[in-house]
Write an enzyme that holds these catalytic residues in place. Structure first.
Site, PDB file in Angstrom:
ATOM      1  N   ASP A 177       0.861  -1.186   0.000  1.00 11.43           N
ATOM      2  CA  ASP A 177       0.000   0.000   0.000  1.00 11.43           C
ATOM      3  C   ASP A 177       0.898   1.237   0.000  1.00 11.43           C
ATOM      4  OD1 ASP A 177      -1.799  -2.051   0.475  1.00 11.43           O
ATOM      5  OD2 ASP A 177      -2.989  -0.915   1.923  1.00 11.43           O
TER       6      ASP A 177
ATOM      7  N   LYS B  46      -6.869   3.231  -3.379  1.00 10.56           N
ATOM      8  CA  LYS B  46      -7.311   3.234  -1.983  1.00 10.56           C
ATOM      9  C   LYS B  46      -7.509   4.672  -1.544  1.00 10.56           C
ATOM     10  CE  LYS B  46      -5.275   1.917   2.524  1.00 10.56           C
ATOM     11  NZ  LYS B  46      -4.176   1.186   3.185  1.00 10.56           N
TER      12      LYS B  46
ATOM     13  N   LYS C 284     -10.255   0.070  -2.492  1.00  4.28           N
ATOM     14  CA  LYS C 284     -10.159  -0.131  -1.043  1.00  4.28           C
ATOM     15  C   LYS C 284     -10.449   1.175  -0.305  1.00  4.28           C
ATOM     16  CE  LYS C 284      -6.932  -1.414   2.666  1.00  4.28           C
ATOM     17  NZ  LYS C 284      -5.587  -1.883   3.020  1.00  4.28           N
TER      18      LYS C 284
END
Lengths: 287, 320
Positions: B157, B220, B256
């Site tokens: 991430d 995300k 996400k």
């Protein structure tokens, strides 16, 4: 009061719930009417709480527990005394509610308010004394101090009596909260209109939000959700319905709730005893 | 009016990125509509179980310890205790609680998580690129990624360079994502836009387009360290960007939302949105994840209520 056209207009109250120090409507959007005594005239509309309102009230009472039980007993005492003061200040409103919805006389209504004020003052006085009265230093063999102190049991659910008794209601609430418990109160349909002035007393007494939560609704619909809620640590059942009492006892088994029945109606130490649990500490001592 | 910017990829080829403007009023109207659905009974149960399978169970604190990460991994494998599972097992409507999708930790904890999750299908996700600010030299950020990957991270991430993005230097943002993607090797790359710092929906849309063109496998919303974090409207903007990207290129990108999704009701709103905007194809852990920590316990509480009829209490479930 004269209206714009010189006409007298009356507006029926909508009495909301009291949860977390706020006055929300029920999430269900439902209501039920309370009628003026012996008439078909609507005195007020009350929120008909749902199981989700019960859930919200219990969650908030749980959140408020740590802060309230860790306040100094002296401060809890001050707040309870403040409730007595505010009840006195709202005497006319209480009396009007009792006269209108229950058919009490002025004398009866004033008597009920007097009882409530006495109960607040009684438990305000006990808030910083009950531990000394109930607690004990225990004789043990061996080099230990051994002492037992009462502590708040946690979140207490109160199912009110079908026969409205203001003195009893305030006795319960004051006894439950004076030791540091938080309360979720389901008022009986009869007399539920008292929620409005009573909630305003709590809201203006420096009481932290969530310590006392008042719900109006139907006992048959909600008692099971209060009895089965795992965050409720104790349940006081003042209603007389044997079916409700039996179910409350059954549901209490799941998290070992303390079920309190037949607690005294009048102010007294027993009412505090019913909502505390005891902690015994062994403390080693040297020569 | 559609905004078009021209960038160059690492091969020197021209990349044209088109980003339409966002009508914030209509966006909020549509986002609100997803929160008004009544999902009850069996549908609710199905949604709750699906939510668990989509959770990236996360701990990203300075106070993280090996013990805490091990505990979190244990929670990821066994969301409820075996005693509670046994208690619920005989009840109708109950089926075993699934494992979560992934555990998300700092790079220094990847090895610990990997060891604790050996033998399971739970992925180890690691934040990298100097999470959460990303304000250190690129070389160091790339090394951060490589370290996490070599420690065994299945998913990375990364945070975008918001400083460059807000200054209008989109080429730098694009280049850095490409380089991080290369450093990821076989690990999946999730690109964190940190929407709370981008200030407008137009910028969120543009950042989404840049991230996807540069090679993101997932986009995300947030680090969880900046407020506001994930919201329904901002997630809707990103989902629409993913859908348009798919229509244009045929590439499937995951989504996400992370940060601020604390209860089951909110999570179900997200599932409703994904289903209606993207279709059921996106309702899998491979394409949709929740970055969350406290969400899992609230979902477990709801399942407990549905199965037993009783409202649960916090102590029924471990806190980490």
């Amino acid at each position: 009061m004269a209206g714009l056209n010189g006409m007298n207009t009356t507006v029926a109250k909508t009495i909301k719930l009291y949860i977390g120090g706020a006055f929300p409507r029920t999430e269900s959007g439902r209501s039920f009417p309370v009628y003026a005594h012996d008439s078909k005239k609507v005195y007020a509309h009350l929120c008909r709480a749902s199981r989700k309102d019960v859930r919200n009230a219990v969650s908030i009472a749980k959140s408020a527990l740590a802060g309230w039980s860790s306040r100094s007993a002296y401060n809890r005492s001050q707040i309870l005394y403040r409730m007595a003061e505010m009840t006195e200040g709202k005497r006319a409103e209480f009396v009007e509610t009792f006269v209108q919805t229950l058919g009490y006389s002025q004398e009866q209504s004033n008597g009920a308010v007097d009882q409530a004020i006495d109960a607040f003052v009684y438990y305000a006085g006990f808030a910083d004394k009950y531990q000394q009265v109930i607690g004990s230093v225990n004789p043990v063999t061996g080099p230990h101090h051994n002492f037992t102190t009462p502590e708040a049991v946690g979140v207490v659910a109160l199912l009110c009596s079908d026969e409205f008794d203001f003195g009893q209601l305030v006795t319960r609430i004051a006894a439950i909260t004076c030791s540091g418990n938080t309360a979720v109160v389901l008022l009986s349909e009869n007399g539920a209109a008292v929620l409005a002035p009573l909630a305003e007393v709590f809201a203006t007494s420096d009481l932290p939000g969530g310590v006392i939560n008042l719900l109006s609704g139907f006992m048959d619909e909600l008692y099971l959700h209060m009895a089965s809620h795992m965050e409720v640590d104790s349940i006081c059942c003042d209603c007389n319905d044997t079916k409700i009492i039996a179910t409350v006892k059954e549901e209490a088994v799941h998290n070992l709730k303390r079920v309190v029945l037949n607690s005294p109606k009048e102010p007294g130490l027993q009412n505090i005893l019913n909502f505390v649990e005891f902690k015994t500490v062994w403390h080693p001592v040297g020569d | 009016m559609q905004r078009i910017i021209s960038l160059q990829n690492h091969n020197g080829e021209k990349v044209s990125i088109a980003s339409p403007p966002i009508d914030a009023v209509m966006l909020h109207e549509r986002a609100d509509s997803f929160t008004k659905r009544s999902v009850k009974k069996q549908s609710k149960m199905d949604a709750l179980y699906k939510c668990i399978e989509m959770i990236d169970l996360t701990t990203l604190e300075g106070a993280d310890t090996v013990g805490k990460v091990k505990q979190l991994c244990s929670k990821a494998r066994f969301p409820i205790t075996t005693e509670l599972a046994d208690e619920l097992a005989g009840l109708p409507n109950y089926k075993p609680i699934p494992q979560v999708a992934a555990v998300c930790v700092y790079p220094s904890m990847v090895q610990t998580a990997k060891d604790a999750l050996r033998g399971t299908t739970i992925k180890v996700a690691s934040v990298a690129t100097a999470f959460p600010a990303g304000q250190i030299p690129l070389k160091t950020r790339l090394q951060d990624v490589k370290d996490a990957v070599s420690a065994g991270a299945d998913e990375i991430d990364m945070v975008i360079n918001r400083g460059a993005f807000l200054a209008g230097d989109y080429q730098t943002v694009f280049d850095e994502i490409e380089q991080v993607k290369a450093a990821c090797d076989k690990a999946h790359l999730k690109v964190i836009l940190e929407t709370g710092e981008l200030s407008t929906y137009d910028k969120v849309r543009l950042a989404s387009e840049i991230a996807m063109e540069a090679g993101a496998d997932f986009i995300k919303t947030s680090t969880g360290k900046v407020s506001p974090a994930a919201t329904i409207p901002v997630t809707l903007v990103m989902l629409q960007a993913i859908l348009d990207f798919y229509d244009r290129t045929g590439k499937i990108i995951g989504m996400k939302p992370a940060g601020g999704i604390r209860n089951a009701k909110q999570a179900i709103h997200y599932l409703v949105m994904v289903n209606e905007v993207m279709g059921p194809r996106w309702l899998t852990p491979d394409l949709f994840r929740f970055g969350a920590s406290s969400l899992l316990n609230d979902i477990l509480k709801q399942i407990y209520k549905q199965v037993t009829g009783r409202y649960a209490y916090d102590k029924s479930f471990s806190l980490d």
